[in-house]
Design a protein around this motif. Structure first.
Motif, PDB file in Angstrom:
ATOM      1  N   ASN A  77      33.874  41.503  38.008  1.00 15.17           N
ATOM      2  CA  ASN A  77      34.875  42.504  37.639  1.00 15.17           C
ATOM      3  C   ASN A  77      36.239  41.854  37.815  1.00 15.17           C
ATOM      4  N   ASP A  98      40.445  46.280  32.357  1.00  9.62           N
ATOM      5  CA  ASP A  98      39.318  45.842  33.164  1.00  9.62           C
ATOM      6  C   ASP A  98      38.350  45.063  32.288  1.00  9.62           C
ATOM      7  N   SER A 118      34.491  42.875  32.572  1.00 10.38           N
ATOM      8  CA  SER A 118      33.315  42.534  33.379  1.00 10.38           C
ATOM      9  C   SER A 118      32.347  41.749  32.495  1.00 10.38           C
TER      10      SER A 118
END
Length: 189
Positions: A14, A25, A27
């Motif tokens: 992450n 964000d 990931s």
């Protein structure tokens, strides 16, 4: 890198990236579903790094045409990426995400952390839509990479994925002959 990462699935992570004026964000799940390039470089505000990132930016439309997303990663923060993007004409051209990795977690996941410096090696990793690593390239710090060569390798990886039983020989370019490995070819190439 001790064990080969080829054909292994990317490890979970992450992180926060600077992308198109926003912090987003990112990931390992973000990278799946399409071809992805994770492009590690030592640090923002340096010398070889902006030439490499500028080369990727100049060729970004070609990567997008192949349905490939690029993720630039250094151990700088996403805030530093924004500052560099806002102050450098070259970096200001970037339309792909710049992942901040100040803890080094992403860099270590890919095995390219220079522990004594807290910086990433010049590592390039190409993942297929399943999140499996198909191409790895790691250069010494003073040796910049070439977007055109990366594009050629991605086209070859995509071709092989889409044409089981065929392989691409050295210097293969799109549209050229491939090989179908068989007993008949042994010792004839």
């Amino acid at each position: 890198m001790n064990a080969s990462l080829i054909n292994t699935e990317i490890l979970p992570f992450n992180a926060t990236a600077y992308h198109n004026g926003k912090f987003v964000d990112v990931s390992e799940a973000t990278l799946k579903g399409k071809w992805s390039v994770v492009f590690f470089y030592p640090a923002d505000f340096t010398f070889v790094c902006p030439t490499e990132l500028g080369d990727l930016a100049d060729n970004y439309a070609k990567f997008q045409k192949l349905d490939v997303e690029i993720y630039a990663v250094s151990t700088d923060t996403h805030f530093t990426h924004k500052a560099w993007h806002d102050t450098s004409e070259t970096i200001g051209k970037l339309q792909f995400p710049m992942i901040g990795d100040p803890t080094g977690a992403v860099t270590r996941n890919f095995g390219v952390m220079i522990e004594s410096k807290g910086l990433a090696e010049r590592g390039t990793f190409v993942m297929d839509p399943d999140g499996k690593i198909q191409i790895i390239e790691v250069n010494a710090g003073g040796v910049g990479r070439n977007a055109a060569e990366l594009l050629r390798k991605i086209k070859a990886a995509q071709y092989v994925r889409n044409h089981p039983g065929e392989v691409c020989p050295a210097k293969w370019e799109e549209g050229e002959k491939t090989l179908a490995p068989s007993l008949d070819l042994v010792g004839k190439i």
